[in-house]
Design a protein around this motif. Sequence first.
Motif, short mmCIF file in Angstrom:
data_model
loop_
_atom_site.label_atom_id
_atom_site.label_comp_id
_atom_site.label_asym_id
_atom_site.label_seq_id
_atom_site.Cartn_x
_atom_site.Cartn_y
_atom_site.Cartn_z
N GLN A 9 40.25 56.38 34.85
CA GLN A 9 39.29 55.69 34.17
C GLN A 9 38.55 54.50 34.74
OE1 GLN A 9 38.98 56.59 30.72
NE2 GLN A 9 40.00 58.42 31.36
N SER A 10 39.40 54.08 35.65
CA SER A 10 38.50 53.00 36.32
C SER A 10 38.73 53.19 37.86
CB SER A 10 39.30 51.69 35.87
OG SER A 10 38.66 50.67 36.84
N VAL A 11 37.78 53.55 38.64
CA VAL A 11 37.75 53.65 40.02
C VAL A 11 37.92 52.48 40.89
CG1 VAL A 11 36.87 55.16 41.86
CG2 VAL A 11 36.63 55.95 39.33
N ILE A 12 37.01 51.81 41.03
CA ILE A 12 36.86 50.60 41.65
C ILE A 12 36.47 49.40 41.14
CG2 ILE A 12 35.98 49.21 43.59
CD1 ILE A 12 35.51 51.91 45.02
N THR A 13 37.22 48.36 40.56
CA THR A 13 36.86 47.44 39.85
C THR A 13 36.39 46.15 40.54
OG1 THR A 13 38.89 47.94 38.45
CG2 THR A 13 37.94 45.74 37.87
N ILE A 14 34.87 46.25 40.54
CA ILE A 14 34.42 45.35 41.28
C ILE A 14 33.00 44.85 40.60
CG2 ILE A 14 32.81 45.09 43.40
CD1 ILE A 14 34.41 47.03 44.89
N PRO A 15 32.60 43.61 40.43
CA PRO A 15 31.50 43.33 39.59
C PRO A 15 30.15 44.43 39.81
CG PRO A 15 32.49 41.45 40.47
CD PRO A 15 33.26 42.72 41.18
N VAL A 16 29.63 44.54 38.57
CA VAL A 16 28.68 45.65 38.72
C VAL A 16 27.53 45.26 39.78
CG1 VAL A 16 27.06 46.85 37.40
CG2 VAL A 16 29.06 46.48 36.59
N PRO A 65 44.10 41.90 62.13
CA PRO A 65 44.95 41.59 61.15
C PRO A 65 44.47 40.38 60.20
CG PRO A 65 46.11 41.93 63.18
CD PRO A 65 44.66 42.22 63.44
N ASN A 66 43.76 39.81 60.94
CA ASN A 66 43.04 38.77 60.16
C ASN A 66 41.51 39.06 59.52
OD1 ASN A 66 45.17 36.83 60.80
ND2 ASN A 66 44.29 36.86 62.97
N ALA A 67 41.41 40.34 59.62
CA ALA A 67 40.04 40.90 58.71
C ALA A 67 39.73 40.16 57.44
CB ALA A 67 39.91 42.21 58.79
N LYS A 68 38.60 39.85 57.12
CA LYS A 68 37.97 39.26 55.94
C LYS A 68 38.54 40.27 54.79
CE LYS A 68 33.78 37.55 57.93
NZ LYS A 68 32.41 37.30 57.70
N ILE A 69 38.52 41.49 54.82
CA ILE A 69 38.87 42.43 53.99
C ILE A 69 40.04 43.41 54.76
CG2 ILE A 69 38.31 44.41 52.64
CD1 ILE A 69 35.42 43.11 52.34
N LYS A 70 41.01 43.75 53.70
CA LYS A 70 42.16 44.61 54.07
C LYS A 70 42.14 45.60 53.11
CE LYS A 70 44.97 41.07 56.30
NZ LYS A 70 44.07 39.92 56.11
N ASN A 222 39.66 36.22 49.57
CA ASN A 222 40.20 34.83 48.74
C ASN A 222 41.60 35.65 47.87
OD1 ASN A 222 39.31 36.56 46.80
ND2 ASN A 222 37.96 35.30 45.89
N GLY A 223 41.86 36.80 48.44
CA GLY A 223 43.36 37.30 47.66
C GLY A 223 43.08 38.26 46.55
N LYS A 224 41.95 38.58 46.23
CA LYS A 224 41.66 39.14 44.99
C LYS A 224 42.01 40.59 45.35
CE LYS A 224 38.21 40.80 41.80
NZ LYS A 224 36.75 40.55 41.29
N GLN A 225 42.83 41.51 44.35
CA GLN A 225 43.15 42.88 44.65
C GLN A 225 42.24 43.82 43.78
OE1 GLN A 225 47.19 43.45 44.63
NE2 GLN A 225 47.63 41.96 46.24
N ILE A 226 41.49 44.69 44.31
CA ILE A 226 40.66 45.52 43.77
C ILE A 226 41.32 47.06 43.91
CG2 ILE A 226 38.31 46.35 43.57
CD1 ILE A 226 37.51 43.68 44.87
N PRO A 227 41.70 47.68 42.79
CA PRO A 227 42.27 48.99 42.67
C PRO A 227 41.11 50.00 43.15
CG PRO A 227 41.98 48.31 40.65
CD PRO A 227 41.73 47.37 41.32
N ASP A 242 30.20 46.34 51.55
CA ASP A 242 28.83 45.72 51.82
C ASP A 242 28.72 44.67 50.89
OD1 ASP A 242 28.38 47.24 54.00
OD2 ASP A 242 26.81 48.53 53.32
N GLY A 243 28.88 44.61 49.73
CA GLY A 243 28.79 43.94 48.58
C GLY A 243 29.89 42.63 48.85
N LEU A 244 31.14 43.16 48.93
CA LEU A 244 32.11 41.94 49.18
C LEU A 244 32.02 41.31 50.61
CD1 LEU A 244 35.03 44.29 48.38
CD2 LEU A 244 34.34 42.31 46.75
N LEU A 245 31.39 41.89 51.46
CA LEU A 245 31.23 41.12 52.88
C LEU A 245 29.89 40.19 52.66
CD1 LEU A 245 32.15 43.79 55.53
CD2 LEU A 245 33.48 41.96 54.96
N GLY A 246 29.12 40.46 51.84
CA GLY A 246 27.72 39.69 51.41
C GLY A 246 27.98 38.42 50.50
N GLN A 247 29.29 38.29 50.05
CA GLN A 247 29.64 37.44 49.09
C GLN A 247 29.80 36.07 49.68
OE1 GLN A 247 32.92 38.81 46.62
NE2 GLN A 247 31.50 39.07 44.98
#
Length: 247
Positions: A9-16, A65-70, A222-227, A242-247
């Motif tokens: 029902q929800s694939v990736i919960t990221i702002p549209v 291990p210290n990457a911006k996104i894991k 910032n610790g947000k978890q996106i399934p 790309d969207g997350l890294l550009g924020q």
Amino acid sequence: MEPNQPKPQSVITIPVAIIVAGAIIAGAVIWTKKPVPAAVTAQQIPSQIQEVRAVTSDDHILGNPNAKIKIVEYSDASCPFCKIFHATMLQVMTEYGKTGNVAWVYRHFPLDQADENGNILHKNAGTEAQAMECAADLGGNDKFWAYANRLYSITPSVTNATPEGLNPAQLPEIAVYAGLDKTEFKTCLSSGKNKAEVDADYLEGINAGVSGTPYSVIITANGKQIPVNGAQSYATLKNALDGLLGQ
């Protein structure tokens, strides 16, 4: 026989706003009724879904291990969609791992527990997970990933044509391919010493709401978890990253 594959029902919960129109698609995923290992008591299962546990040095991490996104993935080496997604994640790491922006964290979710009808979806998946842990025991993080990559590349999907998946006799041969000592590997695997660790990953996945494989969680700076449900395409992940890294 593979179960019917419902579309999440929800694939990736990221702002549209950070996803191009039409980029989000339903990914293939094997769903399970989340049977629990016999040794696990009801008191160990929380009444409410929790976030995935924090990434630590105890995890199997590919990249910085210290990457911006894991990207934390719960996977099953016998799962046909996990095979597809493993290749996709290798592609992600080729582009984003070399810059140190993305790290891939692997956790086990073998679908080898019997359901209420006694059916087992992937009977060898737990042993395969333990084999990956033996590779880590004998050769560290690099050998874990070398072993995992080979395992995913040669394991036949569990289908009507290949209902058993990979022949377990191949597990020591993969160890040799990865540059590990075959005798030491077989001793480790036969001991069952890593079963508790695999079961712990599985239980933690249940606690975090994992209900099928592959299942991933993008953890932002910032610790947000996106399934992320299912075997999402590279294009879909790229748009999200790309969207997350550009924020």
